[in-house]
Design a protein around this motif. Structure first.
Motif, mmCIF file in Angstrom:
data_model
loop_
_atom_site.group_PDB
_atom_site.id
_atom_site.type_symbol
_atom_site.label_atom_id
_atom_site.label_comp_id
_atom_site.label_asym_id
_atom_site.label_seq_id
_atom_site.Cartn_x
_atom_site.Cartn_y
_atom_site.Cartn_z
ATOM 1 N N LEU A 68 2.235 -2.303 8.657
ATOM 2 C CA LEU A 68 1.106 -2.450 7.733
ATOM 3 C C LEU A 68 1.559 -2.587 6.287
ATOM 4 N N CYS A 69 2.732 -2.029 5.971
ATOM 5 C CA CYS A 69 3.246 -2.077 4.598
ATOM 6 C C CYS A 69 4.271 -3.189 4.392
ATOM 7 N N ASP A 70 4.487 -3.991 5.426
ATOM 8 C CA ASP A 70 5.435 -5.109 5.343
ATOM 9 C C ASP A 70 6.838 -4.631 4.974
ATOM 10 N N VAL A 71 7.235 -3.514 5.588
ATOM 11 C CA VAL A 71 8.579 -2.963 5.440
ATOM 12 C C VAL A 71 9.322 -3.220 6.743
ATOM 13 N N PRO A 72 10.602 -3.587 6.699
ATOM 14 C CA PRO A 72 11.340 -3.891 7.933
ATOM 15 C C PRO A 72 11.271 -2.761 8.950
ATOM 16 N N PRO A 90 0.821 -1.222 0.000
ATOM 17 C CA PRO A 90 0.000 0.000 0.000
ATOM 18 C C PRO A 90 0.846 1.259 0.000
ATOM 19 N N ASN A 91 0.260 2.321 -0.505
ATOM 20 C CA ASN A 91 0.852 3.646 -0.389
ATOM 21 C C ASN A 91 0.553 4.197 0.999
ATOM 22 N N VAL A 92 1.209 5.301 1.335
ATOM 23 C CA VAL A 92 0.951 5.994 2.604
ATOM 24 C C VAL A 92 0.742 7.478 2.323
ATOM 25 N N LEU A 93 -0.360 8.008 2.806
ATOM 26 C CA LEU A 93 -0.613 9.443 2.804
ATOM 27 C C LEU A 93 -0.590 9.901 4.251
ATOM 28 N N LEU A 94 0.420 10.669 4.599
ATOM 29 C CA LEU A 94 0.585 11.180 5.953
ATOM 30 C C LEU A 94 0.257 12.670 5.953
ATOM 31 N N GLY A 101 -8.525 6.919 -7.600
ATOM 32 C CA GLY A 101 -8.584 5.491 -7.301
ATOM 33 C C GLY A 101 -7.508 5.016 -6.352
ATOM 34 N N LEU A 102 -6.655 5.931 -5.904
ATOM 35 C CA LEU A 102 -5.559 5.558 -5.016
ATOM 36 C C LEU A 102 -6.050 5.163 -3.627
ATOM 37 N N ASP A 103 -7.260 5.574 -3.271
ATOM 38 C CA ASP A 103 -7.779 5.240 -1.948
ATOM 39 C C ASP A 103 -7.911 3.742 -1.736
ATOM 40 N N LYS A 104 -8.011 2.991 -2.821
ATOM 41 C CA LYS A 104 -8.173 1.538 -2.709
ATOM 42 C C LYS A 104 -6.906 0.840 -2.252
ATOM 43 N N ASN A 105 -5.775 1.562 -2.291
ATOM 44 C CA ASN A 105 -4.519 0.935 -1.874
ATOM 45 C C ASN A 105 -3.627 1.931 -1.129
ATOM 46 N N THR A 106 -4.244 2.799 -0.328
ATOM 47 C CA THR A 106 -3.472 3.814 0.393
ATOM 48 C C THR A 106 -3.911 3.887 1.851
ATOM 49 N N ILE A 107 -2.938 3.836 2.729
ATOM 50 C CA ILE A 107 -3.172 4.077 4.149
ATOM 51 C C ILE A 107 -3.138 5.590 4.377
ATOM 52 N N VAL A 108 -4.120 6.106 5.093
ATOM 53 C CA VAL A 108 -4.190 7.538 5.372
ATOM 54 C C VAL A 108 -4.010 7.750 6.874
ATOM 55 N N VAL A 109 -3.096 8.642 7.219
ATOM 56 C CA VAL A 109 -2.890 9.032 8.616
ATOM 57 C C VAL A 109 -3.066 10.540 8.717
ATOM 58 N N LEU A 110 -3.888 10.965 9.657
ATOM 59 C CA LEU A 110 -4.011 12.384 9.994
ATOM 60 C C LEU A 110 -3.494 12.550 11.418
#
Length: 491
Positions: A394-398, A28-32, A328-337
């Motif tokens: 959540l993104c399976d990054v070390p 997933p992408n991340v929108l912070l 359409g990015l919302d389908k694969n993006t984690i959003v943090v506010l």
């Protein structure tokens, strides 16, 4: 040359305006989204006076953390803690310039990533920062009154750092902007702490930040590489400047004043401050002081300005979240506010952050994963240092080898998870504060007494009375947990 320029513009417009191509990737992408000085004054946090429909709509689809606490109640140090998932171990880490100091020694890549953003970048993500993510408004280091430099605050974290300076010319002038192109800096403080100019959203910098973020999302939608996009809005940080239409949303005379106007009982005033940041605005009608509160009329004017700024930034957040969905990015993006800390709106006679009280330390945190179908409130105690481990998990990054925080993924799956510690530590003013589900225990390493404060949130959520004296048995029970947050910062 003119023809080539025309071709470039045409291609750019095609990329921005054409229908997005779905990304071919699993991570997933991340929108912070970072909002400066936003205390939990939103409808979704129980404030029925503030107009915040877009952030409330995001909350309705997110995990909303009602008891999220920052590590340091000042901008740069709080953001450093977010980016590194770290508790401070030196007094330098309580300073707004902590990332500046590190950048001088980290121009070359080290074995450890400087931030969780760099960890994403090292693991195949494209990283873009827009606005204020660390301390400097554009990610470049230079004095408030200086010209923009080419020295990155976080040299290894971002593929791109962007800020449309508009009429203000450089980052700090944009950050302290007035609608006529001036700033607190250029006017040498000879400005009021608020402004309601009759301009559109892009008449102040946050509107330009939203526009840049929307256009960047449309471009990112056409690439296959996963991304981290950080968007840092300036408001509601002082000065309380926002387009007049957001001021017009409120009836100033009907706005509520603080429910905690008096200095807490049984404390020393050294635990508070005389609102120096607020008092830098020389044309304010009154000066704040611990000696006496501001008048009710002026307090309402300032609260009005703060709420107008919240509504203004709410609209900008809405534009960014809408663009995420439209592409359409919302389908694969984690959003943090996230907000870097709270803010005293006259509580205990204080106007500002910079205290170890709940009003300064508790801030907004929402997290939305693509598979969430509805919102939920999580009342467990979490810390800013838990955000980076969560996103990497959540993104399976070390994970970061040096991280102090923990992933909240278990709480997303089960709010009642019994393994969660429910504790957050904060540091400032020669003090270390710990909050648990029921108590706040603060110890100051200073000569002024009392140096220990205890508040029982079961009966005193506003922290109006220090009950340390006479409750030594509670302090003794809390001590072992408090000691786990004693990093040796104050000796």
């Amino acid at each position: 040359m003119a023809k080539l320029k025309w071709i470039f513009i045409t291609c750019t417009l095609w990329i921005v305006n054409s229908k997005a191509i779905p990304q071919e990737k699993n991570q997933p992408n991340v929108l912070l989204i970072c909002v400066d000085d936003l205390l939990p004054a939103l409808g979704s946090y129980g404030n029925d006076e503030v107009k915040s429909p877009h952030m409330d709509a995001l909350a309705a689809q997110s995990a909303v953390f009602s008891r999220h606490y920052v590590t340091v109640p000042t901008c740069g140090a709080s953001r450093y803690s977010l980016l590194r998932s770290s508790l401070p171990r030196t007094t330098a880490e309580l300073s707004n310039t902590i990332a500046n100091r590190l950048s001088a020694a980290k121009q070359e890549k080290s074995t450890e990533p400087e931030t969780f953003i760099e960890q994403f970048r090292r693991n195949g993500y494209y990283t873009v920062g827009i606005g204020k993510i660390s301390h400097h408004p554009d990610g470049y280091i230079y004095p408030y009154s200086g010209s923009k430099s080419d020295r990155r605050e976080l040299p290894n974290s971002w593929d791109e750092m962007l800020l449309d300076y508009g009429n203000w010319g450089q980052g700090w002038d944009a950050f302290f902007a007035y609608a006529n192109g001036e700033s607190r800096t250029t006017k040498k403080g000879d400005v009021p702490p608020y402004e309601a100019a009759d301009v559109g959203d892009e008449g102040y910098p946050d509107g330009l930040i939203a526009r840049t973020a929307v256009n960047k999302l449309k471009m990112l939608a056409h690439q296959k590489q996963p991304f981290v996009l950080g968007v840092g809005f300036f408001k509601p940080h002082l000065p309380f400047n926002a387009p007049k239409k957001y001021w017009d949303l409120y009836d100033e005379d009907r706005l509520s004043l603080t429910s905690a106007p008096d200095i807490p009982k049984n404390i020393h005033r050294a635990s508070l401050h005389n609102s120096a940041e607020f008092n830098q605005y020389k044309l304010g009608e009154e000066k704040a002081s611990l000696d006496e509160p501001l008048s009710d009329a002026y307090s309402r004017k300032l609260i009005h300005g703060y709420y107008a700024c919240v509504s203004y930034v709410d609209e900008q957040v809405g534009k960014v979240v809408s663009a995420l969905k439209e592409t359409g990015l919302d389908k694969n993006t984690i959003v943090v506010l996230w907000s870097d800390h709270g803010w005293h709106l006259g509580d205990y006679h204080v106007w500002g952050k910079h205290t170890l009280f709940d009003r300064s330390l508790r801030s907004v945190l929402m997290l939305k994963t693509p598979d969430m179908t509805g919102g939920k409130q999580i009342d467990r105690v979490v810390s800013t240092i838990d955000i980076a481990p969560t996103l990497l998990d959540l993104c399976d990054v070390p994970a970061l080898s040096y991280a102090d925080g923990y992933s909240v993924k278990p709480l997303l799956q089960n709010i009642r998870d019994t393994s969660w510690k429910d504790v957050a530590y904060s540091y400032f003013k020669e003090g270390i504060s710990m909050v648990t589900p029921q108590y706040r225990l603060t110890r100051y390493f200073r000569k002024e007494t009392p140096a220990t404060e205890l508040y029982d949130h079961a009966v005193d959520t506003l922290e109006t009375k220090n009950i340390a004296e006479g409750n030594e048995h509670i302090i003794q029970e809390l001590n072992p947990l408090w000691e786990q947050g004693n990093t040796g910062l104050f000796r």
